[in-house]
Write a protein that holds these residues in place. Structure first.
Motif, PDB file in Angstrom:
ATOM      1  N   UNK A 101       0.832  -1.209   0.000  1.00  0.00           N
ATOM      2  CA  UNK A 101       0.000   0.000   0.000  1.00  0.00           C
ATOM      3  C   UNK A 101       0.861   1.251   0.000  1.00  0.00           C
ATOM      4  N   UNK A 102       1.957   1.231   0.761  1.00  0.00           N
ATOM      5  CA  UNK A 102       2.867   2.375   0.788  1.00  0.00           C
ATOM      6  C   UNK A 102       3.489   2.602  -0.583  1.00  0.00           C
ATOM      7  N   UNK A 103       3.913   1.522  -1.235  1.00  0.00           N
ATOM      8  CA  UNK A 103       4.518   1.638  -2.566  1.00  0.00           C
ATOM      9  C   UNK A 103       3.507   2.175  -3.578  1.00  0.00           C
ATOM     10  N   UNK A 104       2.279   1.656  -3.518  1.00  0.00           N
ATOM     11  CA  UNK A 104       1.239   2.137  -4.433  1.00  0.00           C
ATOM     12  C   UNK A 104       0.908   3.599  -4.161  1.00  0.00           C
ATOM     13  N   UNK A 105       0.924   3.986  -2.866  1.00  0.00           N
ATOM     14  CA  UNK A 105       0.663   5.383  -2.518  1.00  0.00           C
ATOM     15  C   UNK A 105       1.736   6.315  -3.055  1.00  0.00           C
ATOM     16  N   UNK A 144      -8.661  13.424  -3.391  1.00  0.00           N
ATOM     17  CA  UNK A 144      -9.781  12.906  -2.596  1.00  0.00           C
ATOM     18  C   UNK A 144      -9.872  11.384  -2.699  1.00  0.00           C
ATOM     19  N   UNK A 145      -9.682  10.846  -3.897  1.00  0.00           N
ATOM     20  CA  UNK A 145      -9.790   9.403  -4.094  1.00  0.00           C
ATOM     21  C   UNK A 145      -8.613   8.663  -3.456  1.00  0.00           C
ATOM     22  N   UNK A 146      -7.408   9.221  -3.579  1.00  0.00           N
ATOM     23  CA  UNK A 146      -6.244   8.580  -2.964  1.00  0.00           C
ATOM     24  C   UNK A 146      -6.378   8.587  -1.452  1.00  0.00           C
ATOM     25  N   UNK A 147      -6.778   9.733  -0.896  1.00  0.00           N
ATOM     26  CA  UNK A 147      -6.928   9.836   0.554  1.00  0.00           C
ATOM     27  C   UNK A 147      -8.037   8.904   1.048  1.00  0.00           C
ATOM     28  N   UNK A 148      -9.115   8.801   0.270  1.00  0.00           N
ATOM     29  CA  UNK A 148     -10.203   7.889   0.622  1.00  0.00           C
ATOM     30  C   UNK A 148      -9.707   6.445   0.639  1.00  0.00           C
ATOM     31  N   UNK A 149      -8.872   6.104  -0.334  1.00  0.00           N
ATOM     32  CA  UNK A 149      -8.387   4.726  -0.466  1.00  0.00           C
ATOM     33  C   UNK A 149      -7.525   4.303   0.714  1.00  0.00           C
ATOM     34  N   UNK A 150      -6.682   5.208   1.202  1.00  0.00           N
ATOM     35  CA  UNK A 150      -5.741   4.812   2.256  1.00  0.00           C
ATOM     36  C   UNK A 150      -6.232   5.147   3.652  1.00  0.00           C
ATOM     37  N   UNK A 197     -10.033   5.534   4.571  1.00  0.00           N
ATOM     38  CA  UNK A 197     -11.346   5.007   4.924  1.00  0.00           C
ATOM     39  C   UNK A 197     -11.572   3.573   4.448  1.00  0.00           C
ATOM     40  N   UNK A 198     -11.044   3.226   3.271  1.00  0.00           N
ATOM     41  CA  UNK A 198     -11.303   1.897   2.730  1.00  0.00           C
ATOM     42  C   UNK A 198     -10.695   0.758   3.542  1.00  0.00           C
ATOM     43  N   UNK A 199      -9.616   0.968   4.346  1.00  0.00           N
ATOM     44  CA  UNK A 199      -9.138  -0.144   5.189  1.00  0.00           C
ATOM     45  C   UNK A 199     -10.196  -0.724   6.104  1.00  0.00           C
ATOM     46  N   UNK A 200     -11.140   0.108   6.566  1.00  0.00           N
ATOM     47  CA  UNK A 200     -12.214  -0.408   7.408  1.00  0.00           C
ATOM     48  C   UNK A 200     -13.087  -1.394   6.632  1.00  0.00           C
ATOM     49  N   UNK A 201     -13.370  -1.055   5.378  1.00  0.00           N
ATOM     50  CA  UNK A 201     -14.140  -1.962   4.530  1.00  0.00           C
ATOM     51  C   UNK A 201     -13.346  -3.232   4.241  1.00  0.00           C
ATOM     52  N   UNK A 202     -12.046  -3.055   4.004  1.00  0.00           N
ATOM     53  CA  UNK A 202     -11.187  -4.208   3.727  1.00  0.00           C
ATOM     54  C   UNK A 202     -11.155  -5.161   4.922  1.00  0.00           C
ATOM     55  N   UNK A 203     -11.020  -4.609   6.116  1.00  0.00           N
ATOM     56  CA  UNK A 203     -10.990  -5.449   7.325  1.00  0.00           C
ATOM     57  C   UNK A 203     -12.300  -6.208   7.502  1.00  0.00           C
TER      58      UNK A 203
END
Length: 240
Positions: free
Chosen positions: A114-118, A142-148, A150-156
């Motif tokens: 995730x860090x590398x992709x960021x 906005x999309x990058x910040x959302x991905x790293x 807020x989306x981890x909660x959905x991933x978990x």
């Protein structure tokens, strides 16, 4: 729109805005990674985004000069420039930074993707900032910040309710593998892969194994881990 058109031109105000925006947007993304103590954080993301924006500004400056003040000299020398090649080199070069953040742990777990992709996405955002594509920059941030963020909660949530899981188990002896497999199968699950590490005696490292299993029922993760941890020969257990 006239203001945006003015800021898309290469002048001192647009240069200041683009470089400042690159530092701000890159830094904001890096703050989230730094909060989690990742290898690349606030300053790294800021510098990557700033460097990418500066590269794009340099390409625009060179293209403008070759079409203007340097046009006669460039024609005599046969000099040609391709603005896109600067950005292409940034995308290629950021791969070295990204690769340095990716590691494979002793538990056969890959970290740092995730860090590398960021970093890569931050560099692309910097190119857009340097090119003056402001509308794209705001949406991308906005999309990058959302991905790293807020989306981890959905991933978990998805991982916790998934039927497949990988379990890292460290135990005393290779003779204990059969007992561990038996305990796992007793939980009404299917084992489809076992990766065993024999350990190293000179480093006093216990043998370990990664069990890839499929659950027949959802939300059995905790139940399976608890059952394995009850074995006296098990030293470490973790879901990866």
């Amino acid at each position: 729109m006239e203001c945006l058109n003015f800021l898309r031109e290469l002048n001192i105000w647009s240069v200041m805005l683009r470089l400042t925006a690159a530092m701000a947007f890159g830094g904001l993304i890096g703050l989230e990674r730094g909060r989690k103590r990742r290898a690349a954080g606030f300053r790294t993301y800021m510098l990557v985004c700033l460097g990418a924006a500066l590269t794009m500004l340099l390409s625009q400056y060179e293209s403008g000069m070759l079409a203007g003040a340097w046009a006669e000299t460039a024609t005599e020398l046969g000099i040609r420039t391709d603005v896109s090649r600067f950005g292409a080199q940034v995308i290629n070069g950021i791969g070295f930074l990204g690769a340095g953040t990716i590691i494979v742990t002793g538990r056969q777990e890959v970290k740092g993707l995730t860090t590398a992709a960021g970093l890569w996405a931050s560099a692309c955002m910097g190119l857009a900032i340097g090119a003056g594509f402001y509308e794209c920059v705001v949406l991308a941030f906005l999309l990058i910040f959302l991905s790293i963020r807020l989306l981890p909660y959905l991933e978990n949530f998805v991982v916790e309710n998934a039927r497949n899981m990988n379990i890292y188990v460290e135990f005393e002896s290779l003779d204990d593998v059969g007992e561990i497999i038996g305990r796992i199968k007793a939980q009404d699950v299917q084992i489809y892969e076992v990766d065993i590490d024999h350990g190293r005696e000179e480093k006093l490292r216990n043998p370990s194994a990664v069990f890839s299993i499929r659950l027949n029922h959802k939300q059995m993760h905790t139940q399976v881990l608890a059952a394995i941890s009850e074995l006296e020969t098990v030293r470490t257990i973790d879901e990866i």
